[in-house]
Design a protein around this motif. Structure first.
Motif, PDB file in Angstrom:
ATOM      1  N   GLU A  89       0.825  -1.205   0.000  1.00  0.00           N
ATOM      2  CA  GLU A  89       0.000   0.000   0.000  1.00  0.00           C
ATOM      3  C   GLU A  89       0.858   1.254   0.000  1.00  0.00           C
ATOM      4  O   GLU A  89       0.631   2.190  -0.781  1.00  0.00           O
ATOM      5  CB  GLU A  89      -0.932  -0.006   1.214  1.00  0.00           C
ATOM      6  CG  GLU A  89      -1.823   1.221   1.294  1.00  0.00           C
ATOM      7  CD  GLU A  89      -2.708   1.241   2.531  1.00  0.00           C
ATOM      8  OE1 GLU A  89      -3.441   2.232   2.718  1.00  0.00           O
ATOM      9  OE2 GLU A  89      -2.646   0.269   3.322  1.00  0.00           O
ATOM     10  N   ASN A  90       1.860   1.272   0.862  1.00  0.00           N
ATOM     11  CA  ASN A  90       2.673   2.470   1.003  1.00  0.00           C
ATOM     12  C   ASN A  90       3.497   2.749  -0.237  1.00  0.00           C
ATOM     13  O   ASN A  90       3.574   3.891  -0.715  1.00  0.00           O
ATOM     14  CB  ASN A  90       3.578   2.353   2.221  1.00  0.00           C
ATOM     15  CG  ASN A  90       4.286   3.641   2.535  1.00  0.00           C
ATOM     16  OD1 ASN A  90       5.432   3.836   2.123  1.00  0.00           O
ATOM     17  ND2 ASN A  90       3.621   4.534   3.239  1.00  0.00           N
ATOM     18  N   SER A  91       4.126   1.728  -0.796  1.00  0.00           N
ATOM     19  CA  SER A  91       4.964   1.935  -1.975  1.00  0.00           C
ATOM     20  C   SER A  91       4.143   2.367  -3.184  1.00  0.00           C
ATOM     21  O   SER A  91       4.609   3.168  -4.010  1.00  0.00           O
ATOM     22  CB  SER A  91       5.765   0.674  -2.293  1.00  0.00           C
ATOM     23  OG  SER A  91       4.912  -0.429  -2.532  1.00  0.00           O
ATOM     24  N   ALA A  92       2.915   1.849  -3.291  1.00  0.00           N
ATOM     25  CA  ALA A  92       2.043   2.278  -4.392  1.00  0.00           C
ATOM     26  C   ALA A  92       1.677   3.759  -4.236  1.00  0.00           C
ATOM     27  O   ALA A  92       1.643   4.508  -5.232  1.00  0.00           O
ATOM     28  CB  ALA A  92       0.780   1.420  -4.426  1.00  0.00           C
ATOM     29  N   LEU A  93       1.426   4.199  -3.015  1.00  0.00           N
ATOM     30  CA  LEU A  93       1.118   5.611  -2.766  1.00  0.00           C
ATOM     31  C   LEU A  93       2.334   6.488  -3.047  1.00  0.00           C
ATOM     32  O   LEU A  93       2.219   7.563  -3.641  1.00  0.00           O
ATOM     33  CB  LEU A  93       0.660   5.796  -1.316  1.00  0.00           C
ATOM     34  CG  LEU A  93      -0.719   5.230  -0.967  1.00  0.00           C
ATOM     35  CD1 LEU A  93      -0.912   5.198   0.552  1.00  0.00           C
ATOM     36  CD2 LEU A  93      -1.824   6.054  -1.615  1.00  0.00           C
ATOM     37  N   VAL A  94       3.510   6.014  -2.629  1.00  0.00           N
ATOM     38  CA  VAL A  94       4.736   6.770  -2.891  1.00  0.00           C
ATOM     39  C   VAL A  94       4.973   6.891  -4.388  1.00  0.00           C
ATOM     40  O   VAL A  94       5.369   7.954  -4.890  1.00  0.00           O
ATOM     41  CB  VAL A  94       5.939   6.109  -2.192  1.00  0.00           C
ATOM     42  CG1 VAL A  94       7.246   6.739  -2.659  1.00  0.00           C
ATOM     43  CG2 VAL A  94       5.815   6.235  -0.678  1.00  0.00           C
ATOM     44  N   ARG A  95       4.704   5.812  -5.143  1.00  0.00           N
ATOM     45  CA  ARG A  95       4.881   5.861  -6.591  1.00  0.00           C
ATOM     46  C   ARG A  95       3.968   6.911  -7.230  1.00  0.00           C
ATOM     47  O   ARG A  95       4.373   7.630  -8.146  1.00  0.00           O
ATOM     48  CB  ARG A  95       4.614   4.479  -7.197  1.00  0.00           C
ATOM     49  CG  ARG A  95       4.589   4.436  -8.715  1.00  0.00           C
ATOM     50  CD  ARG A  95       5.919   4.877  -9.323  1.00  0.00           C
ATOM     51  NE  ARG A  95       6.926   3.857  -9.166  1.00  0.00           N
ATOM     52  CZ  ARG A  95       8.199   4.114  -8.902  1.00  0.00           C
ATOM     53  NH1 ARG A  95       8.611   5.366  -8.740  1.00  0.00           N
ATOM     54  NH2 ARG A  95       9.080   3.155  -8.780  1.00  0.00           N
ATOM     55  N   GLU A  96       2.726   7.012  -6.727  1.00  0.00           N
ATOM     56  CA  GLU A  96       1.810   8.030  -7.257  1.00  0.00           C
ATOM     57  C   GLU A  96       2.330   9.435  -6.990  1.00  0.00           C
ATOM     58  O   GLU A  96       2.237  10.322  -7.846  1.00  0.00           O
ATOM     59  CB  GLU A  96       0.418   7.867  -6.630  1.00  0.00           C
ATOM     60  CG  GLU A  96      -0.323   6.615  -7.060  1.00  0.00           C
ATOM     61  CD  GLU A  96      -1.661   6.499  -6.355  1.00  0.00           C
ATOM     62  OE1 GLU A  96      -2.077   7.466  -5.686  1.00  0.00           O
ATOM     63  OE2 GLU A  96      -2.293   5.433  -6.469  1.00  0.00           O
ATOM     64  N   MET A  97       2.889   9.629  -5.802  1.00  0.00           N
ATOM     65  CA  MET A  97       3.366  10.958  -5.417  1.00  0.00           C
ATOM     66  C   MET A  97       4.727  11.282  -6.029  1.00  0.00           C
ATOM     67  O   MET A  97       5.032  12.449  -6.303  1.00  0.00           O
ATOM     68  CB  MET A  97       3.458  11.047  -3.884  1.00  0.00           C
ATOM     69  CG  MET A  97       2.135  10.862  -3.176  1.00  0.00           C
ATOM     70  SD  MET A  97       2.353  10.835  -1.359  1.00  0.00           S
ATOM     71  CE  MET A  97       0.694  10.415  -0.820  1.00  0.00           C
ATOM     72  N   LEU A  98       5.548  10.241  -6.226  1.00  0.00           N
ATOM     73  CA  LEU A  98       6.922  10.426  -6.717  1.00  0.00           C
ATOM     74  C   LEU A  98       7.167   9.456  -7.878  1.00  0.00           C
ATOM     75  O   LEU A  98       7.769   8.394  -7.708  1.00  0.00           O
ATOM     76  CB  LEU A  98       7.934  10.170  -5.596  1.00  0.00           C
ATOM     77  CG  LEU A  98       7.836  11.042  -4.344  1.00  0.00           C
ATOM     78  CD1 LEU A  98       8.709  10.479  -3.236  1.00  0.00           C
ATOM     79  CD2 LEU A  98       8.243  12.470  -4.659  1.00  0.00           C
ATOM     80  N   PRO A  99       6.718   9.783  -9.072  1.00  0.00           N
ATOM     81  CA  PRO A  99       6.799   8.841 -10.196  1.00  0.00           C
ATOM     82  C   PRO A  99       8.219   8.413 -10.563  1.00  0.00           C
ATOM     83  O   PRO A  99       8.409   7.327 -11.114  1.00  0.00           O
ATOM     84  CB  PRO A  99       6.159   9.625 -11.354  1.00  0.00           C
ATOM     85  CG  PRO A  99       5.359  10.706 -10.707  1.00  0.00           C
ATOM     86  CD  PRO A  99       6.046  11.039  -9.428  1.00  0.00           C
ATOM     87  N   ASP A 100       9.210   9.243 -10.276  1.00  0.00           N
ATOM     88  CA  ASP A 100      10.577   8.950 -10.711  1.00  0.00           C
ATOM     89  C   ASP A 100      11.473   8.373  -9.624  1.00  0.00           C
ATOM     90  O   ASP A 100      12.636   8.052  -9.881  1.00  0.00           O
ATOM     91  CB  ASP A 100      11.224  10.228 -11.266  1.00  0.00           C
ATOM     92  CG  ASP A 100      10.487  10.760 -12.482  1.00  0.00           C
ATOM     93  OD1 ASP A 100       9.996   9.938 -13.279  1.00  0.00           O
ATOM     94  OD2 ASP A 100      10.388  11.991 -12.626  1.00  0.00           O
TER      95      ASP A 100
END
Length: 314
Positions: A89-100
């Motif tokens: 859950e957390n890594s998916a949210l981080v990916r949305e916020m920080l695509p790169d």
């Protein structure tokens, strides 16, 4: 300017000491990784790594925002059976916020299920299998570039076409660096004097001589690799003489799988420390004798109990 890195440890709240959520649990894997980078002159000049210790009941969206506000170049997760869902859950949210941002995972829960992990988590860039310190440094030295992953042993990633690739290697060779792994207690990575109360994990060796097919603890050939005894004893001095430590946990498979030249000085150093800190240790009743019982009875066992796995009884 240094590149920012964040390593996340997600623990179960109120385990040690039981019900005490006011005590900080210092997760050990992130601390080892940061400590190894700090001990490397080149990498320490290039990376600023911060550890975030959270619990699995944390608000994952709030945690992801906290991570994203640091604008990290990479985020790493130490993954176990109890925090896999929260990592997802957390890594998916981080990916949305920080695509790169580069997202890296390691730990027992993902080391043996790399294809499943990458298939279930399209946001993850890299899986490091087994002990990660040596490969983590190698990956950082190459700036976490996907085209360089193929030369790192025992990692998994997607190639430019999206195909999952798992590199080969022998963990025996990787473990050779364990004798030089820095202690997070020595360099202040784990700061026991930060004004908080702490529950501390101590590791004196890795692996397990048993070959239980259901367990991810050891290798198929039963190898173990001990940390340098001098370093372990210094860790014990730091931990067991600090007034801010409330609880200690020996996270070895079983301290008594090692020779007496290893376990004897360790238990004696705990016994002779200035504080009697409640200590948890997982043991195997098959590798227990009168000398061990006598010496172990002289330290402060948590709840005045020995902990044995049911699989080790007859």
């Amino acid at each position: 300017m240094k590149k920012k890195g964040v390593i996340v440890g997600l623990s179960i709240p109120g385990i040690y000491p039981p019900g005490r959520t006011d005590v900080v649990l210092d997760t050990l894997a992130p601390a080892f990784l940061k400590s190894c980078v700090r001990a490397d002159t080149d990498l320490n000049s290039r990376y600023d790594i911060e550890i975030i210790n959270a619990t699995i009941d944390a608000d994952q969206e709030a945690l992801a925002r906290e991570i994203s506000e640091k604008d990290p170049y990479f985020v790493g997760y130490s993954v176990y059976v109890w925090n896999y869902d929260q990592m997802r859950e957390n890594s998916a949210l981080v990916r949305e916020m920080l695509p790169d941002t580069k997202l890296i995972v390691g730990g027992p829960q993902v080391s043996f299920t790399v294809e499943e992990t990458l298939e279930e988590n399209p946001q993850i860039d890299l899986v490091i299998c087994g002990e990660g310190e040596a490969r983590f440094k190698e990956i950082l030295r190459d700036d976490i570039q996907q085209e360089m992953f193929h030369k790192v042993p025992l990692v998994a990633f997607r190639d430019s076409g999206g195909k999952i690739v798992q590199t080969s290697g022998d963990m025996k060779d990787i473990r050779k660096e364990m004798t030089t792994v820095s202690s997070p207690f020595h360099d202040g990575t784990i700061d026991l004097n930060d004004g908080q109360k702490h529950s501390v994990m101590i590791e004196t060796f890795r692996g397990c001589p048993m070959r239980c097919s259901y367990c991810q603890w050891g290798d198929p050939d039963g190898r173990i690799q001990k940390f340098q005894l001098e370093q372990v004893l210094k860790d014990i001095d730091i931990v067991y003489n600090n007034p801010n430590v409330e609880f200690a946990y020996l996270v070895d498979a079983n301290l008594f799988y090692t020779p007496k030249t290893h376990w004897g000085p360790i238990v004696e150093r705990i016994r002779d420390a200035s504080r009697r800190i409640p200590t948890v240790a997982t043991l195997d009743i098959r590798a227990f004798n009168d000398d061990m019982v006598e010496l172990f009875s002289q330290i402060e066992l948590a709840f005045n109990q020995f902990h044995f796995g049911l699989q080790s009884t007859n």
